[in-house]
Scaffold this active site. Structure first.
Site, mmCIF file in Angstrom:
data_model
loop_
_atom_site.group_PDB
_atom_site.id
_atom_site.type_symbol
_atom_site.label_atom_id
_atom_site.label_comp_id
_atom_site.label_asym_id
_atom_site.label_seq_id
_atom_site.Cartn_x
_atom_site.Cartn_y
_atom_site.Cartn_z
ATOM 1 N N SER A 141 0.838 -1.196 0.000
ATOM 2 C CA SER A 141 0.000 0.000 0.000
ATOM 3 C C SER A 141 0.875 1.249 0.000
ATOM 4 C CB SER A 141 -0.959 -0.049 1.195
ATOM 5 O OG SER A 141 -1.983 0.905 1.058
ATOM 6 N N ASP A 269 -10.024 -3.257 -5.933
ATOM 7 C CA ASP A 269 -9.521 -2.591 -4.735
ATOM 8 C C ASP A 269 -10.375 -1.356 -4.456
ATOM 9 O OD1 ASP A 269 -8.055 -1.030 -2.887
ATOM 10 O OD2 ASP A 269 -6.136 -1.737 -3.658
ATOM 11 N N HIS A 297 -8.060 -4.796 -1.267
ATOM 12 C CA HIS A 297 -6.872 -4.026 -0.896
ATOM 13 C C HIS A 297 -6.054 -4.829 0.105
ATOM 14 C CE1 HIS A 297 -4.493 -0.341 -0.578
ATOM 15 N NE2 HIS A 297 -4.397 -0.601 0.721
#
Length: 326
Positions: A141, A269, A297
């Site tokens: 991320s 996502d 995600h």
């Protein structure tokens, strides 16, 4: 080699939201299953400290460095899975904590951000100095975007530090990702979740350094855009949130990467709109894109119930290992 391009979620995890939330809260490995890592405190160039958790190994073993995501740590489930995988492979492992994420407020008048490539570069260079074998790096991320920004800025010099890098669920276009997370149900679920810790941490920073930013604006923030404009941007030398999100985004510079790079993004996502993902032409010759239809995600959970989050770390480590073998 394990490959996530054909990943399909278990039937009991339909949709991007469930594929994001369930693995974070309920999947294995649980925090209680974490292997023991040794924490070391490094003195940063600005006099602050950074806590780095290590898994030792043979002197000639590859050294994997994992950069966590927003408000993450070495206790995040994906980090535990990376550590378990490194142990099984006989690799060395380090998980640096971005400023303020190791459980103790850092000292300097700064925090961390999605384009923190200078911090990433310093950490990788320090590990390279210690390593007797190739250094590999993976970022998740926010950590993935920051890692890619380092590879982009380093250019051909990146090869002196790391053999290959991988980014998972990175918000490569922060303007698009910021708009997505602050909209509709995402704002109710994810933005509220992140701000629950980010605002108190920011206020603690203000107590350390009174007047560092507009305290009242941070307290009023109800979106990541408002928070980044009031806190993240001014603390790190950006003119505002738009300047920060634009300059910190990895997508426009992917073609500058000169070492093998894997970029993994699920197309469902909730944080990263599929329309914002790079095409092969935009990515450049050194970048491999995996964009499965499912995964959420940082999810990519697999059977059996209640799910495991090992598929992504295994696939990423397999890919990084294939670069060494190649």
């Amino acid at each position: 080699m394990t490959d996530l391009r054909s990943y399909r979620a278990p039937w009991w995890l339909p949709g991007g939201h469930l594929q994001t939330i369930w693995p974070t809260l309920f999947a294995q490995p649980r925090p209680s299953q974490a292997i023991t890592l040794v924490r070391e405190r490094w003195r940063a160039p600005d006099g602050d400290f950074v806590d780095v958790d290590h898994l030792s190994g043979a002197k000639d073993a590859p050294w994997l460095v994992v950069f966590h995501g927003l408000e993450g740590s070495s206790s995040s489930r994906y980090a535990i899975a990376f550590a378990q995988g490194a142990l099984a492979r006989g690799w060395r492992l380090s998980i640096p904590h971005f400023r303020g994420c190791s459980g103790e407020l850092n000292l300097a008048p700064r925090s961390y951000h999605s384009g923190d490539f200078q911090e990433v570069g310093w950490l990788l260079a320090r590990i390279r100095d210690r390593a007797s074998a190739p250094v590999l790096a993976a970022g998740v991320s926010l950590g993935g975007n920051a890692l890619l920004r380092w590879a982009e800025e380093a250019g051909s010099g990146a090869a002196e530090i790391a053999r290959a890098v991988a980014a998972v669920s990175a918000p490569l276009d922060l303007v698009a990702a910021g708009a997505a997370i602050d909209s509709g149900i995402n704002r109710l679920i994810y933005t509220r979740h992140f701000l629950r810790t980010m605002i108190p941490n920011a206020l603690a920073k203000w107590q350390q350094h009174p007047g560092l930013f507009d305290r009242e604006r941070v307290q009023r923030a109800t979106t990541l855009r408002e928070f980044d404009d009031a806190f993240t941007a001014p603390l790190h030398g950006f003119a505002g949130v738009d300047d920060y999100w634009t300059r910190a985004s990895a997508k426009p510079h992917l073609h500058k990467i000169k070492i093998p790079a894997l970029v993994v993004n699920a197309r469902n996502d909730p944080f990263v709109p599929a329309a914002s993902l790079p095409t092969p032409d935009e990515a450049g010759a050194m970048v491999t894109l995996w964009q499965p239809e499912q995964g959420g995600h940082v999810g990519f959970a697999t059977n059996p119930w209640p799910g495991r989050v090992t598929a992504m770390p295994e696939a990423v480590s397999d890919w990084l290992g294939s670069i060494l073998d190649g």
